[in-house]
Design a protein around this motif. Structure first.
Motif, PDB file in Angstrom:
ATOM      1  N   ARG A 138       0.547  -1.290  -0.331  1.00 43.25           N
ATOM      2  CA  ARG A 138      -0.075  -0.561   0.215  1.00 43.25           C
ATOM      3  C   ARG A 138       0.754   1.297   0.244  1.00 43.25           C
ATOM      4  O   ARG A 138       2.077   1.343   0.324  1.00 43.25           O
ATOM      5  N   ALA A 139       0.344   2.670  -0.228  1.00 39.16           N
ATOM      6  CA  ALA A 139       0.565   3.759  -0.777  1.00 39.16           C
ATOM      7  C   ALA A 139       1.105   4.495   0.685  1.00 39.16           C
ATOM      8  O   ALA A 139       0.306   4.192   1.510  1.00 39.16           O
ATOM      9  N   VAL A 140       2.396   5.130   1.373  1.00 39.77           N
ATOM     10  CA  VAL A 140       2.535   5.367   2.254  1.00 39.77           C
ATOM     11  C   VAL A 140       3.140   7.048   2.230  1.00 39.77           C
ATOM     12  O   VAL A 140       3.889   7.450   1.044  1.00 39.77           O
ATOM     13  N   PHE A 141       2.466   7.658   2.868  1.00 39.24           N
ATOM     14  CA  PHE A 141       2.972   9.417   2.503  1.00 39.24           C
ATOM     15  C   PHE A 141       3.604  10.112   3.486  1.00 39.24           C
ATOM     16  O   PHE A 141       3.288  10.022   4.540  1.00 39.24           O
ATOM     17  N   GLY A 142       5.209   9.937   3.286  1.00 40.03           N
ATOM     18  CA  GLY A 142       5.817  10.329   4.903  1.00 40.03           C
ATOM     19  C   GLY A 142       5.657   9.741   6.055  1.00 40.03           C
ATOM     20  O   GLY A 142       5.754   9.982   6.843  1.00 40.03           O
ATOM     21  N   GLY A 143       5.584   8.571   5.539  1.00 37.51           N
ATOM     22  CA  GLY A 143       5.071   7.203   6.578  1.00 37.51           C
ATOM     23  C   GLY A 143       3.623   7.396   7.342  1.00 37.51           C
ATOM     24  O   GLY A 143       3.697   6.112   7.856  1.00 37.51           O
ATOM     25  N   GLU A 144       3.048   7.812   6.049  1.00 43.22           N
ATOM     26  CA  GLU A 144       1.944   7.721   6.576  1.00 43.22           C
ATOM     27  C   GLU A 144       0.591   6.239   5.949  1.00 43.22           C
ATOM     28  O   GLU A 144       0.702   7.048   4.547  1.00 43.22           O
ATOM     29  N   THR A 145      -0.169   5.895   6.373  1.00 47.19           N
ATOM     30  CA  THR A 145      -0.848   4.908   5.271  1.00 47.19           C
ATOM     31  C   THR A 145      -1.912   5.845   4.933  1.00 47.19           C
ATOM     32  O   THR A 145      -2.210   6.567   5.289  1.00 47.19           O
ATOM     33  N   GLY A 146      -1.691   5.166   3.107  1.00 48.36           N
ATOM     34  CA  GLY A 146      -2.492   6.061   2.321  1.00 48.36           C
ATOM     35  C   GLY A 146      -3.315   5.114   1.520  1.00 48.36           C
ATOM     36  O   GLY A 146      -3.331   3.893   1.583  1.00 48.36           O
ATOM     37  N   HIS A 147      -3.618   5.896   0.333  1.00 51.96           N
ATOM     38  CA  HIS A 147      -4.220   4.881  -0.701  1.00 51.96           C
ATOM     39  C   HIS A 147      -2.882   4.873  -2.105  1.00 51.96           C
ATOM     40  O   HIS A 147      -2.863   5.686  -2.001  1.00 51.96           O
ATOM     41  N   PRO A 148      -2.689   3.792  -3.162  1.00 53.87           N
ATOM     42  CA  PRO A 148      -4.163   2.864  -3.355  1.00 53.87           C
ATOM     43  C   PRO A 148      -3.161   2.213  -2.600  1.00 53.87           C
ATOM     44  O   PRO A 148      -2.618   1.878  -1.760  1.00 53.87           O
ATOM     45  N   ALA A 149      -3.695   0.517  -2.097  1.00 58.75           N
ATOM     46  CA  ALA A 149      -3.609  -0.529  -1.567  1.00 58.75           C
ATOM     47  C   ALA A 149      -3.875  -1.859  -3.538  1.00 58.75           C
ATOM     48  O   ALA A 149      -4.573  -1.708  -3.441  1.00 58.75           O
ATOM     49  N   ILE A 150      -2.750  -2.556  -3.245  1.00 56.96           N
ATOM     50  CA  ILE A 150      -2.711  -3.744  -4.115  1.00 56.96           C
ATOM     51  C   ILE A 150      -2.615  -5.431  -3.208  1.00 56.96           C
ATOM     52  O   ILE A 150      -1.793  -5.182  -2.322  1.00 56.96           O
ATOM     53  N   VAL A 151      -3.973  -6.160  -3.594  1.00 59.65           N
ATOM     54  CA  VAL A 151      -4.125  -7.220  -3.185  1.00 59.65           C
ATOM     55  C   VAL A 151      -3.772  -8.305  -4.057  1.00 59.65           C
ATOM     56  O   VAL A 151      -5.459  -8.386  -4.755  1.00 59.65           O
ATOM     57  N   GLY A 152      -2.799  -9.305  -3.893  1.00 60.03           N
ATOM     58  CA  GLY A 152      -2.933 -10.058  -4.808  1.00 60.03           C
ATOM     59  C   GLY A 152      -4.150 -11.268  -4.541  1.00 60.03           C
ATOM     60  O   GLY A 152      -4.640 -11.996  -3.577  1.00 60.03           O
ATOM     61  N   ARG A 153      -4.396 -12.216  -5.263  1.00 58.09           N
ATOM     62  CA  ARG A 153      -5.345 -13.121  -5.309  1.00 58.09           C
ATOM     63  C   ARG A 153      -5.488 -14.408  -4.241  1.00 58.09           C
ATOM     64  O   ARG A 153      -6.070 -14.691  -3.773  1.00 58.09           O
ATOM     65  N   LEU A 154      -4.615 -14.331  -3.135  1.00 62.13           N
ATOM     66  CA  LEU A 154      -3.705 -15.621  -2.841  1.00 62.13           C
ATOM     67  C   LEU A 154      -4.336 -14.950  -1.064  1.00 62.13           C
ATOM     68  O   LEU A 154      -4.149 -15.749  -0.562  1.00 62.13           O
ATOM     69  N   HIS A 155      -4.682 -13.912  -1.608  1.00 62.60           N
ATOM     70  CA  HIS A 155      -5.388 -12.979  -0.158  1.00 62.60           C
ATOM     71  C   HIS A 155      -6.659 -12.405   0.439  1.00 62.60           C
ATOM     72  O   HIS A 155      -7.231 -12.430   1.052  1.00 62.60           O
ATOM     73  N   TRP A 156      -7.432 -13.148  -1.650  1.00 66.03           N
ATOM     74  CA  TRP A 156      -8.848 -12.189  -1.326  1.00 66.03           C
ATOM     75  C   TRP A 156      -9.289 -13.404  -0.390  1.00 66.03           C
ATOM     76  O   TRP A 156     -10.555 -12.640   0.606  1.00 66.03           O
ATOM     77  N   SER A 157      -9.560 -14.653   0.079  1.00 62.52           N
ATOM     78  CA  SER A 157      -9.928 -15.228   1.040  1.00 62.52           C
ATOM     79  C   SER A 157      -9.721 -15.641   2.218  1.00 62.52           C
ATOM     80  O   SER A 157     -10.777 -14.602   2.771  1.00 62.52           O
ATOM     81  N   ALA A 158      -8.709 -14.354   3.150  1.00 59.54           N
ATOM     82  CA  ALA A 158      -8.645 -14.553   4.172  1.00 59.54           C
ATOM     83  C   ALA A 158      -8.655 -12.907   4.520  1.00 59.54           C
ATOM     84  O   ALA A 158      -9.385 -12.999   4.946  1.00 59.54           O
ATOM     85  N   VAL A 159      -8.954 -11.570   3.384  1.00 60.80           N
ATOM     86  CA  VAL A 159      -9.095 -10.404   4.369  1.00 60.80           C
ATOM     87  C   VAL A 159     -10.645 -10.421   3.832  1.00 60.80           C
ATOM     88  O   VAL A 159     -10.650 -10.229   4.759  1.00 60.80           O
ATOM     89  N   THR A 160     -11.220 -11.482   3.088  1.00 64.59           N
ATOM     90  CA  THR A 160     -12.648 -11.879   3.030  1.00 64.59           C
ATOM     91  C   THR A 160     -13.319 -12.523   4.914  1.00 64.59           C
ATOM     92  O   THR A 160     -13.990 -11.949   5.296  1.00 64.59           O
ATOM     93  N   ALA A 161     -12.342 -13.271   4.935  1.00 64.88           N
ATOM     94  CA  ALA A 161     -12.463 -13.944   6.186  1.00 64.88           C
ATOM     95  C   ALA A 161     -12.205 -13.307   7.270  1.00 64.88           C
ATOM     96  O   ALA A 161     -13.365 -12.689   8.892  1.00 64.88           O
ATOM     97  N   GLN A 162     -11.931 -11.660   7.960  1.00 67.74           N
ATOM     98  CA  GLN A 162     -11.847 -10.903   8.642  1.00 67.74           C
ATOM     99  C   GLN A 162     -12.022  -9.910   8.677  1.00 67.74           C
ATOM    100  O   GLN A 162     -12.031  -8.823   9.203  1.00 67.74           O
TER     101      GLN A 162
END
Length: 196
Positions: A138-162
């Motif tokens: 994911r993008a950060v700006f001066g160390g601060e979390t921002g947008h966008p983020a990239i999430v690969g297919r192998l993570h989709w089911s785990a992301v959905t579960a949480q």
């Protein structure tokens, strides 16, 4: 996504999250326009396409009929039935849609970053290009979390579960050590939460 020679390099589905009611903003941000009248949706979708996404999906909810009219040609729209439950419902719908595509990863941006440069998107995608299905950055700006983020297919089911309530994928990204991609040299990373 295609490289400079037009050869398919990374198959990324761009996603614009635009389903919320925009309570603090005073209305759905999917309907917001810049000072020049250009819908925010057009600007964020253009950034994702300009970054090389072959397809862009816009997730809609509040006032979806009016918002659908603003989705630019070439982008797809997905109306999220349970959008009012919170961001988790929107992310679930997006990832369920993505599973049915041949995308290796999703590149996610909210609609409230109308000034998002394509260069930021390209840098985040490049960070995940070694192994796109396993990408997590994911993008950060001066160390601060921002947008966008990239999430690969192998993570989709785990992301959905949480996913729950009004929390998106941020907690998963943090817990699983998503690569922080510094982009402060390209943009300030500002999202717009209140009318300007």
């Amino acid at each position: 996504m295609r490289d400079a020679r037009g050869i398919r390099a990374v198959n990324v589905l761009g996603v614009v999250l635009a389903a919320g009611a925009g309570t603090r903003f005073g209305g759905p941000k999917a309907l917001a326009r810049g000072d020049d009248g250009t819908p925010w949706l057009h600007r964020v979708v253009a950034a994702l396409f300009d970054a090389g996404c072959d397809r862009v999906l816009v997730a809609l909810g509040a006032e979806s009929d009016a918002a659908r009219m603003l989705v630019p040609a070439g982008a797809e729209s997905l109306v999220v039935d349970r959008w009012s439950v919170g961001l988790a419902a929107t992310m679930r719908a997006v990832l369920a849609h993505a599973v049915a595509t041949d995308a290796d990863a999703v590149l996610i941006a909210p609609v409230d970053v109308p000034d998002l440069p394509a260069a930021v998107c390209r840098r985040v995608v490049a960070a995940g290009s070694q192994d796109p299905p396993a990408a997590l950055a994911r993008a950060v700006f001066g160390g601060e979390t921002g947008h966008p983020a990239i999430v690969g297919r192998l993570h989709w089911s785990a992301v959905t579960a949480q996913l729950s309530g009004d929390r998106g994928a941020g907690g998963y990204l943090t817990a699983h050590g998503a690569l922080a991609v510094e982009c402060a040299d390209l943009w300030d990373g500002r999202d717009i939460d209140a009318p300007v």
